[in-house]
Design an enzyme around this catalytic site. Structure first.
Site, PDB file in Angstrom:
ATOM      1  N   TYR A  32       1.011  -0.849   0.126  1.00  0.00           N
ATOM      2  CA  TYR A  32      -0.156   0.139  -0.215  1.00  0.00           C
ATOM      3  C   TYR A  32       0.448   1.464  -0.287  1.00  0.00           C
ATOM      4  O   TYR A  32       1.594   1.230   1.025  1.00  0.00           O
ATOM      5  CB  TYR A  32      -0.781  -0.047   1.123  1.00  0.00           C
ATOM      6  CG  TYR A  32      -1.568  -1.125   1.472  1.00  0.00           C
ATOM      7  CD1 TYR A  32      -2.695  -1.921   0.051  1.00  0.00           C
ATOM      8  CD2 TYR A  32      -2.849  -1.616   2.836  1.00  0.00           C
ATOM      9  CE1 TYR A  32      -3.283  -3.281   0.443  1.00  0.00           C
ATOM     10  CE2 TYR A  32      -3.645  -1.763   2.569  1.00  0.00           C
ATOM     11  CZ  TYR A  32      -3.691  -3.248   1.538  1.00  0.00           C
ATOM     12  OH  TYR A  32      -4.709  -4.258   2.047  1.00  0.00           O
ATOM     13  N   PRO A  88     -15.624  -4.589   2.532  1.00  0.00           N
ATOM     14  CA  PRO A  88     -16.724  -5.138   2.931  1.00  0.00           C
ATOM     15  C   PRO A  88     -18.184  -4.093   2.769  1.00  0.00           C
ATOM     16  O   PRO A  88     -19.156  -4.768   2.869  1.00  0.00           O
ATOM     17  CB  PRO A  88     -16.850  -5.331   4.460  1.00  0.00           C
ATOM     18  CG  PRO A  88     -15.742  -3.994   4.556  1.00  0.00           C
ATOM     19  CD  PRO A  88     -14.886  -4.176   3.495  1.00  0.00           C
ATOM     20  N   LEU A  89     -17.249  -3.234   3.047  1.00  0.00           N
ATOM     21  CA  LEU A  89     -18.486  -1.906   1.884  1.00  0.00           C
ATOM     22  C   LEU A  89     -18.585  -1.174   0.285  1.00  0.00           C
ATOM     23  O   LEU A  89     -18.947  -0.590   0.094  1.00  0.00           O
ATOM     24  CB  LEU A  89     -18.760  -0.539   2.948  1.00  0.00           C
ATOM     25  CG  LEU A  89     -18.819  -0.493   4.277  1.00  0.00           C
ATOM     26  CD1 LEU A  89     -18.693   0.428   4.910  1.00  0.00           C
ATOM     27  CD2 LEU A  89     -20.037  -1.026   3.985  1.00  0.00           C
ATOM     28  N   ARG A 122     -15.992  -1.044  -1.675  1.00  0.00           N
ATOM     29  CA  ARG A 122     -14.801   0.315  -1.605  1.00  0.00           C
ATOM     30  C   ARG A 122     -16.082   1.168  -1.862  1.00  0.00           C
ATOM     31  O   ARG A 122     -15.697   2.166  -2.522  1.00  0.00           O
ATOM     32  CB  ARG A 122     -14.468   0.286  -3.367  1.00  0.00           C
ATOM     33  CG  ARG A 122     -13.158  -1.587  -3.471  1.00  0.00           C
ATOM     34  CD  ARG A 122     -12.685  -1.282  -3.846  1.00  0.00           C
ATOM     35  NE  ARG A 122     -11.644  -2.717  -3.555  1.00  0.00           N
ATOM     36  CZ  ARG A 122     -10.675  -3.022  -2.814  1.00  0.00           C
ATOM     37  NH1 ARG A 122     -10.560  -2.243  -2.369  1.00  0.00           N
ATOM     38  NH2 ARG A 122     -10.098  -4.113  -3.580  1.00  0.00           N
TER      39      ARG A 122
END
Length: 317
Positions: free
Chosen positions: A58, A205-206, A208
């Site tokens: 990242y 989990p949303l 993105r």
């Protein structure tokens, strides 16, 4: 917050963790603020979030440096998760890097950037098609035996690949992109994880951000946001997907909740071993996400959610 354990004998973690990727990578570069990002991680820990997930890929290591700064002096309050097996750059590109020496180097680099003497959970981020999984996994197992890592986690693999890896060293977790909008592999992976008492870390989990509800048009995304390149955020797809989020909102209205909270509650309902890792840069979204642990879906809610049409566009490219 409800809790679970990582693996058979791992540490106790909250059922909702914190995914740190978006604090310094891929999403809206022009809106990033390092000082606020550090504060948000500390706020999450204050609120009882003890599983924090980052990765060496990242932002070419910058995300790990940020997390290292945020947990300085609070190491014992955090179950620290990072990982390797991917090489990334500041522009968002990723490529597999699963050869044993690359993984050994990645572990040492993560320790330096995080300013810690061990990593609680180290994820193999992706299987390198040019390297047998057992070789990559074996190199990481060596790092466990050397005391640099406490536990290992697998990426998205087949059940047979998971069994082959576990013949070398047990897995405490499996990490996958899982949400109401991305359910691929759940039929196989979830039963295996239950059988082996492996935690399933649900990344993105949303969806993105799609399930949080702010994006109804492609132009709602900042001009420099990586998601503009992704199929689910293409102009036609995003309109379709926003309609699905509104349908989730109808379920949320029954509970006085938000679509994001319902999306997280749906994941939590899959099993005690499932740990969603929502990310955010805003304190109010952090509080909102943690509220997902308090939503208890009914059977009718679950039926309505699971019969939603499939979202338009493929998951992450």
């Amino acid at each position: 917050m409800r809790t679970t354990t990582l693996g058979r004998d791992g540490p106790v973690v909250g059922r909702l963790g914190l995914g740190a990727m978006g604090l310094s990578y891929r999403y809206a570069p022009g809106l990033r603020d390092r000082t606020k990002a550090v504060s948000l991680v500390q706020e999450a820990v204050d609120l009882g979030v003890n599983l924090v997930e980052t990765a060496g890929a990242y932002a070419a290591g910058e995300n790990e440096r940020l997390i290292g700064e945020a947990i300085r002096g609070r190491r014992d309050e955090v179950v620290l998760c990072t990982g390797g097996g991917l090489l990334g750059d500041a522009d968002g590109g990723l490529r597999p890097a699963g050869c044993p020496q690359a993984l050994r180097d990645a572990v040492d680099e993560s320790l330096r950037r995080l300013h810690v003497d061990h990593i609680d959970l180290y994820l193999l981020r992706r299987v390198d098609p040019g390297v047998p999984l057992e070789e990559s996994w074996g190199a990481l197992a060596e790092q466990v035996w050397a005391g640099k890592i406490r536990m290992l986690g697998l990426p998205v693999v087949t059940v047979q690949e998971a069994r082959d890896a576990e013949a070398v060293h047990e897995a405490a977790a499996m990490a996958a992109e899982v949400s109401l909008f991305t359910r691929c592999g759940l039929d196989d992976v979830v039963p295996y994880a239950v059988e082996r008492r492996i935690a399933l870390l649900a990344g993105a989990p949303l969806g993105r951000g799609l399930l949080a509800g702010p994006f109804s048009r492609h132009d709602d995304l900042p001009a420099d946001d990586w998601r503009r390149t992704q199929p689910r955020f293409a102009p036609r797809a995003i309109r379709h997907n926003y309609a699905l989020t509104q349908a989730v909102g109808q379920v949320a209205a029954r509970h006085g909740a938000t679509p994001a909270q319902v999306a997280l509650a749906w994941l939590l309902r899959l099993g005690d071993h499932v740990v969603p890792l929502p990310g955010t840069r805003a304190s109010y979204h952090l509080a909102e996400n943690l509220g997902g642990d308090r939503v208890r879906l009914t059977e009718q809610d679950v039926t309505d959610l699971e019969f939603l049409p499939y979202p338009a566009g493929a998951p992450e490219a």
